[in-house]
Motif scaffolding. Sequence first.
Motif, PDB file in Angstrom:
ATOM      1  N   SER A  18       0.846  -1.193   0.000  1.00 19.85           N
ATOM      2  CA  SER A  18       0.000   0.000   0.000  1.00 19.85           C
ATOM      3  C   SER A  18       0.882   1.244   0.000  1.00 19.85           C
ATOM      4  CB  SER A  18      -0.925   0.006   1.211  1.00 19.85           C
ATOM      5  OG  SER A  18      -0.167   0.034   2.400  1.00 19.85           O
ATOM      6  N   TYR A  20       0.551   5.876   0.004  1.00 18.71           N
ATOM      7  CA  TYR A  20      -0.284   7.065   0.107  1.00 18.71           C
ATOM      8  C   TYR A  20       0.322   8.129  -0.781  1.00 18.71           C
ATOM      9  CZ  TYR A  20      -2.013   4.450   4.023  1.00 18.71           C
ATOM     10  OH  TYR A  20      -2.546   3.460   4.783  1.00 18.71           O
ATOM     11  N   THR A  22       0.574   9.837  -4.755  1.00 23.16           N
ATOM     12  CA  THR A  22       0.397   9.543  -6.171  1.00 23.16           C
ATOM     13  C   THR A  22       1.663   8.926  -6.734  1.00 23.16           C
ATOM     14  OG1 THR A  22       1.171  11.738  -6.796  1.00 23.16           O
ATOM     15  CG2 THR A  22      -1.200  11.478  -6.492  1.00 23.16           C
ATOM     16  N   GLU A  66      -6.118   1.202  -6.921  1.00 23.23           N
ATOM     17  CA  GLU A  66      -6.425   2.156  -5.852  1.00 23.23           C
ATOM     18  C   GLU A  66      -5.122   2.601  -5.208  1.00 23.23           C
ATOM     19  OE1 GLU A  66      -9.523   0.593  -3.370  1.00 23.23           O
ATOM     20  OE2 GLU A  66     -10.785   0.143  -5.099  1.00 23.23           O
ATOM     21  N   GLN A  67      -4.915   2.365  -3.931  1.00 23.79           N
ATOM     22  CA  GLN A  67      -3.688   2.795  -3.252  1.00 23.79           C
ATOM     23  C   GLN A  67      -2.764   1.608  -2.977  1.00 23.79           C
ATOM     24  OE1 GLN A  67      -4.291   6.234  -3.987  1.00 23.79           O
ATOM     25  NE2 GLN A  67      -2.800   6.268  -2.362  1.00 23.79           N
ATOM     26  N   THR A  68      -2.747   0.625  -3.892  1.00 31.91           N
ATOM     27  CA  THR A  68      -1.895  -0.547  -3.740  1.00 31.91           C
ATOM     28  C   THR A  68      -1.038  -0.733  -4.986  1.00 31.91           C
ATOM     29  OG1 THR A  68      -3.558  -1.614  -2.347  1.00 31.91           O
ATOM     30  CG2 THR A  68      -1.873  -3.035  -3.295  1.00 31.91           C
TER      31      THR A  68
END
Length: 78
Positions: A18, A20, A22, A66-68
């Motif tokens: 994961s 956080y 971009t 997504e955020q992974t």
Amino acid sequence: KLSSFLRRNMFFLKVENSFYGTLTEKKWSEFPISDKKDAKQHGMGLINIKNVVEKYDGAVKWEVREQTFLLTMMLKNL
């Protein structure tokens, strides 16, 4: 998260991490560019992994969901 599986004569190793923020992609770079303050110290591991996997006739694929960040390595199962 680290997982692996066999499919026919191929071994797959999958790493999920994961994050956080971009990811920045550049045309001249196969992998995303780090946005961390000390960016020169980050991302070299992906290039090293790719080089080792290709040395043994494998392939590397990355994607973002997504955020992974997902990195999948495929190697011949000898």
